[in-house]
Design an enzyme around this catalytic site. Structure first.
Site, PDB file in Angstrom:
ATOM      1  N   TYR A   1      34.008  37.673  -4.362  1.00 23.32           N
ATOM      2  CA  TYR A   1      32.530  37.567  -4.485  1.00 23.32           C
ATOM      3  C   TYR A   1      31.251  37.749  -3.887  1.00 23.32           C
ATOM      4  CZ  TYR A   1      35.589  37.757  -8.649  1.00 23.32           C
ATOM      5  OH  TYR A   1      37.315  38.384  -9.536  1.00 23.32           O
TER       6      TYR A   1
ATOM      7  N   ARG B   1      25.507  47.808 -14.455  1.00 22.61           N
ATOM      8  CA  ARG B   1      25.924  47.984 -13.499  1.00 22.61           C
ATOM      9  C   ARG B   1      26.424  48.898 -12.436  1.00 22.61           C
ATOM     10  NH1 ARG B   1      31.820  44.343 -14.334  1.00 22.61           N
ATOM     11  NH2 ARG B   1      30.250  43.026 -14.533  1.00 22.61           N
TER      12      ARG B   1
ATOM     13  N   GLN C   1      46.177  37.417 -13.781  1.00 19.35           N
ATOM     14  CA  GLN C   1      44.880  37.778 -14.069  1.00 19.35           C
ATOM     15  C   GLN C   1      44.873  40.062 -14.567  1.00 19.35           C
ATOM     16  OE1 GLN C   1      39.894  38.042 -13.090  1.00 19.35           O
ATOM     17  NE2 GLN C   1      40.573  35.212 -13.263  1.00 19.35           N
TER      18      GLN C   1
HETATM   19  P1  NDP Z   1      32.828  43.600 -18.960  1.00 19.16           P
HETATM   20  O1  NDP Z   1      34.519  43.680 -18.782  1.00 19.16           O
HETATM   21  O2  NDP Z   1      33.234  42.542 -20.281  1.00 19.16           O
HETATM   22  O3  NDP Z   1      31.622  43.380 -18.510  1.00 19.16           O
HETATM   23  C1  NDP Z   1      30.491  42.965 -18.299  1.00 19.16           C
HETATM   24  C2  NDP Z   1      29.063  44.168 -17.840  1.00 19.16           C
HETATM   25  O4  NDP Z   1      29.291  44.710 -19.509  1.00 19.16           O
HETATM   26  C3  NDP Z   1      27.853  42.771 -17.958  1.00 19.16           C
HETATM   27  O5  NDP Z   1      28.079  42.539 -16.644  1.00 19.16           O
HETATM   28  C4  NDP Z   1      27.257  44.131 -18.299  1.00 19.16           C
HETATM   29  O6  NDP Z   1      26.826  44.563 -16.541  1.00 19.16           O
HETATM   30  C5  NDP Z   1      27.594  44.301 -19.462  1.00 19.16           C
HETATM   31  N1  NDP Z   1      27.734  43.619 -20.213  1.00 19.16           N
HETATM   32  C6  NDP Z   1      28.177  42.677 -21.434  1.00 19.16           C
HETATM   33  N2  NDP Z   1      27.736  42.912 -22.773  1.00 19.16           N
HETATM   34  C7  NDP Z   1      26.703  43.496 -23.017  1.00 19.16           C
HETATM   35  C8  NDP Z   1      26.359  43.866 -24.005  1.00 19.16           C
HETATM   36  N3  NDP Z   1      26.081  42.730 -25.151  1.00 19.16           N
HETATM   37  N4  NDP Z   1      25.401  44.668 -24.370  1.00 19.16           N
HETATM   38  C9  NDP Z   1      24.821  45.421 -22.832  1.00 19.16           C
HETATM   39  N5  NDP Z   1      25.738  45.322 -21.887  1.00 19.16           N
HETATM   40  C10 NDP Z   1      26.830  44.529 -21.648  1.00 19.16           C
HETATM   41  O7  NDP Z   1      33.241  42.378 -17.757  1.00 19.16           O
HETATM   42  P2  NDP Z   1      33.808  41.714 -16.548  1.00 19.16           P
HETATM   43  O8  NDP Z   1      33.709  43.634 -15.868  1.00 19.16           O
HETATM   44  O9  NDP Z   1      31.957  41.462 -15.388  1.00 19.16           O
HETATM   45  O10 NDP Z   1      35.425  41.140 -15.523  1.00 19.16           O
HETATM   46  C11 NDP Z   1      34.855  40.077 -16.912  1.00 19.16           C
HETATM   47  C12 NDP Z   1      35.358  39.259 -15.371  1.00 19.16           C
HETATM   48  O11 NDP Z   1      36.296  39.398 -15.193  1.00 19.16           O
HETATM   49  C13 NDP Z   1      34.359  39.299 -13.955  1.00 19.16           C
HETATM   50  O12 NDP Z   1      33.222  38.406 -13.900  1.00 19.16           O
HETATM   51  C14 NDP Z   1      35.423  38.477 -13.277  1.00 19.16           C
HETATM   52  O13 NDP Z   1      35.436  36.858 -13.436  1.00 19.16           O
HETATM   53  C15 NDP Z   1      36.909  38.830 -14.054  1.00 19.16           C
HETATM   54  N6  NDP Z   1      37.820  40.344 -13.338  1.00 19.16           N
HETATM   55  C16 NDP Z   1      38.125  40.060 -11.725  1.00 19.16           C
HETATM   56  C17 NDP Z   1      38.807  40.683 -12.138  1.00 19.16           C
HETATM   57  C18 NDP Z   1      40.398  40.968 -11.142  1.00 19.16           C
HETATM   58  O14 NDP Z   1      40.411  41.427 -10.510  1.00 19.16           O
HETATM   59  N7  NDP Z   1      40.803  39.972 -11.388  1.00 19.16           N
HETATM   60  C19 NDP Z   1      38.232  42.255 -11.974  1.00 19.16           C
HETATM   61  C20 NDP Z   1      37.434  42.362 -12.541  1.00 19.16           C
HETATM   62  C21 NDP Z   1      36.423  41.103 -13.211  1.00 19.16           C
HETATM   63  P3  NDP Z   1      25.306  45.257 -17.492  1.00 19.16           P
HETATM   64  O15 NDP Z   1      24.320  44.519 -17.627  1.00 19.16           O
HETATM   65  O16 NDP Z   1      25.093  44.862 -16.025  1.00 19.16           O
HETATM   66  O17 NDP Z   1      25.252  46.538 -16.681  1.00 19.16           O
END
Ligand code: NDP
Length: 322
Positions: A54, A231, A181
């Site tokens: 990351y 994002r 995960q």
């Molecule tokens: P989500 O699918 O929940 O997306 C999170 C993103 O969505 C936020 O950063 C924000 O982005 C947007 N968001 C979240 N809540 C709201 C809201 N209430 N209103 C508006 N926009 C919102 O989770 P992630 O994709 O971030 O995944 C979570 C965690 O999982 C990661 O941090 C990581 O630790 C892990 N992960 C692991 C992977 C793997 O391969 N093992 C791959 C991906 C993630 P924005 O504001 O920029 O639009």
């Protein structure tokens, strides 16, 4: 907050946890991270997810600084790292993958960046076609016996690869993986619900699921185009925008989101809350890793904890039919 065992292990993780992919270092500096962790601790979250890949290791540095500033007792929370992608733009062969060398080096480097003495959870971020699974199992087992890692697991491995790791560990009296995960959300169900189905009982597989909002698609905010502060508009994430919104697959998924949104409105919750609480109703989920670029998003998403009773049989059937 409720706590769930990480599969068959004794580790009790909060059912919602918090991760740093995309956000830390890119959208969130260590001061904002500190604020977010404060919100997480107040809500009872006890697991924070990270990876060497990351932001080329910078995400772990931000997390380490924020956790240091907060100065919470080390036995009150869990941190993870993941190994595979390396933390360099163009990693050398020894700086990536799951060889004994890289698994060991990456662990030492993550400990330094996160400023901790041990990792609670350590994941193989993908399967490595160039390394025998047994070598990786041995490397993880050694880190466990050295006290540098408490629980190790996989991320996005096939069910067959996970089974091979368990069987190798069993045959050789080594520490088996405790968790996977995988991605799991209303739009991505197949692997978690079908492919992994035999593993939950057979091996007591725990799961720390990622992207419960499909990177934000399941908030509904992409239905009228791509918001500038999202994002999908970040430089370097054009591939994600293409996959989430612009591709045929992205468009198909947006059509489903458009049908989910009025259902959430009818129930009196945001779509993000409905999507997160839906993940929680699956007993094979140990923890749902939240992502957020702002404190307000985190606060909104944490309210999903109260939305469980809305998931009647009728609502679940409607969600599945969409
Ligand atoms: P989500 O699918 O929940 O997306 C999170 C993103 O969505 C936020 O950063 C924000 O982005 C947007 N968001 C979240 N809540 C709201 C809201 N209430 N209103 C508006 N926009 C919102 O989770 P992630 O994709 O971030 O995944 C979570 C965690 O999982 C990661 O941090 C990581 O630790 C892990 N992960 C692991 C992977 C793997 O391969 N093992 C791959 C991906 C993630 P924005 O504001 O920029 O639009």
């Amino acid at each position: 907050m409720e706590y769930r065992n990480l599969g068959a292990s004794g580790l009790r993780v909060s059912e919602l946890s918090f991760g740093s992919w995309v956000t830390f270092n890119k959208q969130v500096d260590h001061k904002l991270a500190e604020h977010m962790f404060g919100t997480c601790f107040d809500a009872g979250i006890n697991f924070f997810d990270n990876a060497e890949g990351y932001e080329a290791g910078q995400s772990e540095i931000v997390m380490g600084k924020a956790l240091q500033s907060l100065n919470r007792p080390r036995d009150s929370y869990c941190v993870s790292s993941k190994v595979y992608f390396g933390c360099h733009g163009s990693p050398l062969p020894t700086q990536q993958g799951l060889s004994r060398k890289h698994v060991t080096e990456a662990c030492h480097q993550a400990l330094e960046r996160l400023q901790v003495d041990y990792l609670d959870l350590y994941f193989c971020h993908r399967a490595d076609p160039h390394t025998p699974i047994g070598e990786t199992v041995w490397a993880m087992h050694n880190l466990v016996t050295q006290g540098k890692v408490l629980y190790w697991g996989t991320s996005e491995w096939t069910a067959d690869e996970i089974s091979q790791a368990y069987e190798f560990a069993k045959e050789n009296h080594l520490t088996p993986p405790s968790m996977e995960q995988p991605q799991y959300n209303l739009l991505d169900r197949e692997r978690f619900e079908v492919e992994y189905a035999p593993l939950y009982e057979k091996y007591g597989l725990g799961t720390t699921i990622w992207s419960p909002l499909a990177s934000g698609a399941l908030t509904g905010k992409y239905l009228d185009g791509i918001p500038d502060d999202s994002r999908a508009s970040l430089p370097g994430y054009e591939w994600l925008r293409e996959r989430m919104v612009e591709s045929d697959r992205g468009q198909e998924r947006m059509q489903k989101v458009a049908k989910l949104l009025p259902l959430a409105q009818e129930l009196g919750v945001s779509l993000s809350q409905l999507a997160i609480t839906w993940c929680l109703q699956n007993p094979n989920v140990s923890t749902v890793i939240l992502g957020a670029s702002r404190v307000a998003q985190l606060e909104e998403n944490l309210k999903a904890l109260k939305a469980g009773p809305l998931l009647t049989d009728d609502v679940l059937a409607q969600l599945t039919s969409i």
